[in-house]
Write a protein that holds these residues in place. Structure first.
Motif, PDB file in Angstrom:
ATOM      1  N   TYR A  38       0.738  -1.385   0.052  1.00  0.00           N
ATOM      2  CA  TYR A  38      -0.143  -0.082  -0.015  1.00  0.00           C
ATOM      3  C   TYR A  38       0.889   1.161   0.109  1.00  0.00           C
ATOM      4  O   TYR A  38       0.683   2.140  -0.823  1.00  0.00           O
ATOM      5  CB  TYR A  38      -0.885   0.007   1.110  1.00  0.00           C
ATOM      6  CG  TYR A  38      -1.695   1.355   1.515  1.00  0.00           C
ATOM      7  CD1 TYR A  38      -2.572   1.515   0.502  1.00  0.00           C
ATOM      8  CD2 TYR A  38      -1.675   1.932   2.669  1.00  0.00           C
ATOM      9  CE1 TYR A  38      -3.337   2.953   0.510  1.00  0.00           C
ATOM     10  CE2 TYR A  38      -2.159   3.329   2.834  1.00  0.00           C
ATOM     11  CZ  TYR A  38      -3.143   3.764   1.857  1.00  0.00           C
ATOM     12  OH  TYR A  38      -3.649   4.720   1.758  1.00  0.00           O
ATOM     13  N   ILE A  39       1.617   1.513   0.911  1.00  0.00           N
ATOM     14  CA  ILE A  39       2.639   2.686   1.089  1.00  0.00           C
ATOM     15  C   ILE A  39       4.210   2.160   0.734  1.00  0.00           C
ATOM     16  O   ILE A  39       4.379   1.143   1.221  1.00  0.00           O
ATOM     17  CB  ILE A  39       2.598   3.078   2.489  1.00  0.00           C
ATOM     18  CG1 ILE A  39       1.217   3.595   2.799  1.00  0.00           C
ATOM     19  CG2 ILE A  39       3.892   4.148   2.690  1.00  0.00           C
ATOM     20  CD1 ILE A  39       1.081   3.916   4.287  1.00  0.00           C
ATOM     21  N   TYR A  40       4.635   3.172  -0.359  1.00  0.00           N
ATOM     22  CA  TYR A  40       6.051   2.996  -0.929  1.00  0.00           C
ATOM     23  C   TYR A  40       6.644   4.229  -1.047  1.00  0.00           C
ATOM     24  O   TYR A  40       6.011   5.074  -1.515  1.00  0.00           O
ATOM     25  CB  TYR A  40       6.262   2.048  -1.885  1.00  0.00           C
ATOM     26  CG  TYR A  40       7.426   1.419  -2.467  1.00  0.00           C
ATOM     27  CD1 TYR A  40       7.753   0.136  -1.844  1.00  0.00           C
ATOM     28  CD2 TYR A  40       8.592   1.962  -2.901  1.00  0.00           C
ATOM     29  CE1 TYR A  40       9.141  -0.683  -1.942  1.00  0.00           C
ATOM     30  CE2 TYR A  40       9.633   1.442  -2.704  1.00  0.00           C
ATOM     31  CZ  TYR A  40       9.851   0.157  -2.513  1.00  0.00           C
ATOM     32  OH  TYR A  40      11.177  -0.569  -2.761  1.00  0.00           O
ATOM     33  N   ALA A  41       7.879   4.564  -0.497  1.00  0.00           N
ATOM     34  CA  ALA A  41       8.475   5.821  -0.367  1.00  0.00           C
ATOM     35  C   ALA A  41       9.804   5.546  -1.065  1.00  0.00           C
ATOM     36  O   ALA A  41      10.543   4.566  -0.804  1.00  0.00           O
ATOM     37  CB  ALA A  41       8.424   6.489   0.776  1.00  0.00           C
ATOM     38  N   SER A  42      10.291   6.583  -1.701  1.00  0.00           N
ATOM     39  CA  SER A  42      11.859   6.572  -2.066  1.00  0.00           C
ATOM     40  C   SER A  42      12.590   6.761  -0.595  1.00  0.00           C
ATOM     41  O   SER A  42      12.318   7.200   0.328  1.00  0.00           O
ATOM     42  CB  SER A  42      12.143   7.535  -3.157  1.00  0.00           C
ATOM     43  OG  SER A  42      11.780   8.908  -2.488  1.00  0.00           O
ATOM     44  N   GLY A  43      13.970   6.455  -0.715  1.00  0.00           N
ATOM     45  CA  GLY A  43      14.897   6.603   0.566  1.00  0.00           C
ATOM     46  C   GLY A  43      15.195   5.294   1.029  1.00  0.00           C
ATOM     47  O   GLY A  43      14.876   4.351   0.389  1.00  0.00           O
ATOM     48  N   SER A  44      15.280   5.473   2.153  1.00  0.00           N
ATOM     49  CA  SER A  44      15.737   4.276   3.270  1.00  0.00           C
ATOM     50  C   SER A  44      14.359   3.688   3.864  1.00  0.00           C
ATOM     51  O   SER A  44      13.680   4.684   4.452  1.00  0.00           O
ATOM     52  CB  SER A  44      16.730   4.169   4.210  1.00  0.00           C
ATOM     53  OG  SER A  44      17.051   3.084   4.552  1.00  0.00           O
ATOM     54  N   PRO A  45      13.815   2.524   3.667  1.00  0.00           N
ATOM     55  CA  PRO A  45      14.709   1.181   3.182  1.00  0.00           C
ATOM     56  C   PRO A  45      14.053   1.252   1.576  1.00  0.00           C
ATOM     57  O   PRO A  45      14.428  -0.098   1.165  1.00  0.00           O
ATOM     58  CB  PRO A  45      14.257   0.266   4.073  1.00  0.00           C
ATOM     59  CG  PRO A  45      12.791   0.672   4.531  1.00  0.00           C
ATOM     60  CD  PRO A  45      12.812   2.049   4.661  1.00  0.00           C
ATOM     61  N   GLY A  46      13.238   1.888   1.303  1.00  0.00           N
ATOM     62  CA  GLY A  46      12.606   1.614  -0.163  1.00  0.00           C
ATOM     63  C   GLY A  46      13.663   1.699  -1.207  1.00  0.00           C
ATOM     64  O   GLY A  46      13.256   0.709  -2.027  1.00  0.00           O
ATOM     65  N   ASP A  47      14.702   2.348  -1.204  1.00  0.00           N
ATOM     66  CA  ASP A  47      15.684   2.300  -2.337  1.00  0.00           C
ATOM     67  C   ASP A  47      16.347   1.076  -2.216  1.00  0.00           C
ATOM     68  O   ASP A  47      16.600   0.408  -3.213  1.00  0.00           O
ATOM     69  CB  ASP A  47      16.490   3.059  -2.207  1.00  0.00           C
ATOM     70  CG  ASP A  47      16.040   4.658  -2.689  1.00  0.00           C
ATOM     71  OD1 ASP A  47      14.868   4.768  -3.087  1.00  0.00           O
ATOM     72  OD2 ASP A  47      16.709   5.676  -2.432  1.00  0.00           O
ATOM     73  N   ASP A  48      16.648   0.410  -1.165  1.00  0.00           N
ATOM     74  CA  ASP A  48      17.366  -0.808  -0.964  1.00  0.00           C
ATOM     75  C   ASP A  48      16.482  -1.854  -1.473  1.00  0.00           C
ATOM     76  O   ASP A  48      16.966  -2.705  -2.165  1.00  0.00           O
ATOM     77  CB  ASP A  48      17.681  -1.208   0.631  1.00  0.00           C
ATOM     78  CG  ASP A  48      18.686  -0.103   1.055  1.00  0.00           C
ATOM     79  OD1 ASP A  48      19.535   0.428   0.342  1.00  0.00           O
ATOM     80  OD2 ASP A  48      18.700   0.179   2.256  1.00  0.00           O
ATOM     81  N   LEU A  49      15.219  -2.088  -1.163  1.00  0.00           N
ATOM     82  CA  LEU A  49      14.148  -2.865  -1.644  1.00  0.00           C
ATOM     83  C   LEU A  49      14.127  -2.988  -3.067  1.00  0.00           C
ATOM     84  O   LEU A  49      14.106  -3.888  -3.868  1.00  0.00           O
ATOM     85  CB  LEU A  49      12.812  -2.964  -0.703  1.00  0.00           C
ATOM     86  CG  LEU A  49      12.010  -3.934  -0.927  1.00  0.00           C
ATOM     87  CD1 LEU A  49      12.590  -5.319  -0.506  1.00  0.00           C
ATOM     88  CD2 LEU A  49      10.823  -3.947  -0.297  1.00  0.00           C
ATOM     89  N   ARG A  50      13.697  -1.775  -3.857  1.00  0.00           N
ATOM     90  CA  ARG A  50      13.852  -1.646  -5.103  1.00  0.00           C
ATOM     91  C   ARG A  50      14.943  -2.119  -5.654  1.00  0.00           C
ATOM     92  O   ARG A  50      15.057  -2.944  -6.627  1.00  0.00           O
ATOM     93  CB  ARG A  50      13.514  -0.272  -5.434  1.00  0.00           C
ATOM     94  CG  ARG A  50      13.764   0.075  -7.008  1.00  0.00           C
ATOM     95  CD  ARG A  50      13.967   1.476  -7.525  1.00  0.00           C
ATOM     96  NE  ARG A  50      15.240   1.908  -7.150  1.00  0.00           N
ATOM     97  CZ  ARG A  50      15.729   3.110  -7.220  1.00  0.00           C
ATOM     98  NH1 ARG A  50      14.921   3.848  -7.864  1.00  0.00           N
ATOM     99  NH2 ARG A  50      16.904   3.490  -6.657  1.00  0.00           N
ATOM    100  N   ASP A  51      16.345  -1.782  -5.339  1.00  0.00           N
ATOM    101  CA  ASP A  51      17.513  -2.460  -5.731  1.00  0.00           C
ATOM    102  C   ASP A  51      17.516  -4.065  -5.753  1.00  0.00           C
ATOM    103  O   ASP A  51      18.114  -4.852  -6.597  1.00  0.00           O
ATOM    104  CB  ASP A  51      18.678  -1.842  -5.033  1.00  0.00           C
ATOM    105  CG  ASP A  51      19.055  -0.381  -5.248  1.00  0.00           C
ATOM    106  OD1 ASP A  51      18.166   0.031  -6.201  1.00  0.00           O
ATOM    107  OD2 ASP A  51      19.509   0.293  -4.539  1.00  0.00           O
ATOM    108  N   VAL A  52      16.995  -4.585  -4.648  1.00  0.00           N
ATOM    109  CA  VAL A  52      16.950  -5.986  -4.760  1.00  0.00           C
ATOM    110  C   VAL A  52      15.917  -6.674  -5.769  1.00  0.00           C
ATOM    111  O   VAL A  52      16.257  -7.522  -6.410  1.00  0.00           O
ATOM    112  CB  VAL A  52      16.423  -6.485  -3.005  1.00  0.00           C
ATOM    113  CG1 VAL A  52      16.040  -7.960  -3.057  1.00  0.00           C
ATOM    114  CG2 VAL A  52      17.737  -6.152  -1.913  1.00  0.00           C
ATOM    115  N   LEU A  53      14.781  -6.104  -5.846  1.00  0.00           N
ATOM    116  CA  LEU A  53      13.949  -6.188  -6.906  1.00  0.00           C
ATOM    117  C   LEU A  53      14.654  -6.105  -8.249  1.00  0.00           C
ATOM    118  O   LEU A  53      14.287  -7.125  -9.173  1.00  0.00           O
ATOM    119  CB  LEU A  53      12.693  -5.309  -6.977  1.00  0.00           C
ATOM    120  CG  LEU A  53      11.789  -5.624  -5.649  1.00  0.00           C
ATOM    121  CD1 LEU A  53      10.783  -4.681  -5.618  1.00  0.00           C
ATOM    122  CD2 LEU A  53      11.113  -6.927  -5.726  1.00  0.00           C
ATOM    123  N   VAL A  54      15.352  -5.189  -8.543  1.00  0.00           N
ATOM    124  CA  VAL A  54      16.033  -5.083  -9.675  1.00  0.00           C
ATOM    125  C   VAL A  54      17.160  -6.213  -9.807  1.00  0.00           C
ATOM    126  O   VAL A  54      17.128  -6.774 -10.795  1.00  0.00           O
ATOM    127  CB  VAL A  54      16.788  -3.599 -10.008  1.00  0.00           C
ATOM    128  CG1 VAL A  54      17.597  -3.606 -11.241  1.00  0.00           C
ATOM    129  CG2 VAL A  54      15.796  -2.408  -9.947  1.00  0.00           C
TER     130      VAL A  54
END
Length: 93
Positions: A38-54
């Protein structure tokens, strides 16, 4: 008649634990990853999780992300360009 194994549970004490667990699960995936929130934001930890998905998409996994457009209102669609470039998919609902 087959029996299903008993589920195991672990109490998660904080969000940092949850994100670390999600990252480990994504890193361990072998075929696909489905991530919905539901909620996702840039920064920590969002950027790290996006990188894992990438990285998962770069390994050839079928990665699909589904985000709530209202809960992630301030997150630009372009934030997910690295995932799309790696072959992953993102949809808003």
């Amino acid at each position: 008649m087959s029996t299903l194994p008993e589920p195991t549970y672990r109490w998660i004490h904080c969000g940092d634990e949850a994100f670390a667990d999600m990252a480990r699960a994504i890193d361990a995936a072998r075929q696909s990853v489905r991530f919905e929130t539901y909620i996702y934001a840039s920064g920590s930890p969002g950027d790290d999780l996006r990188d894992v998905l990438v990285r998962a998409a770069q390994r050839g996994l079928d990665v699909r992300v589904l985000l709530d457009a209202f809960g992630s209102l301030y997150l630009a669609d372009s934030y997910w360009a690295p995932l799309r470039a790696a072959g992953g998919q993102l949809r808003w609902f």
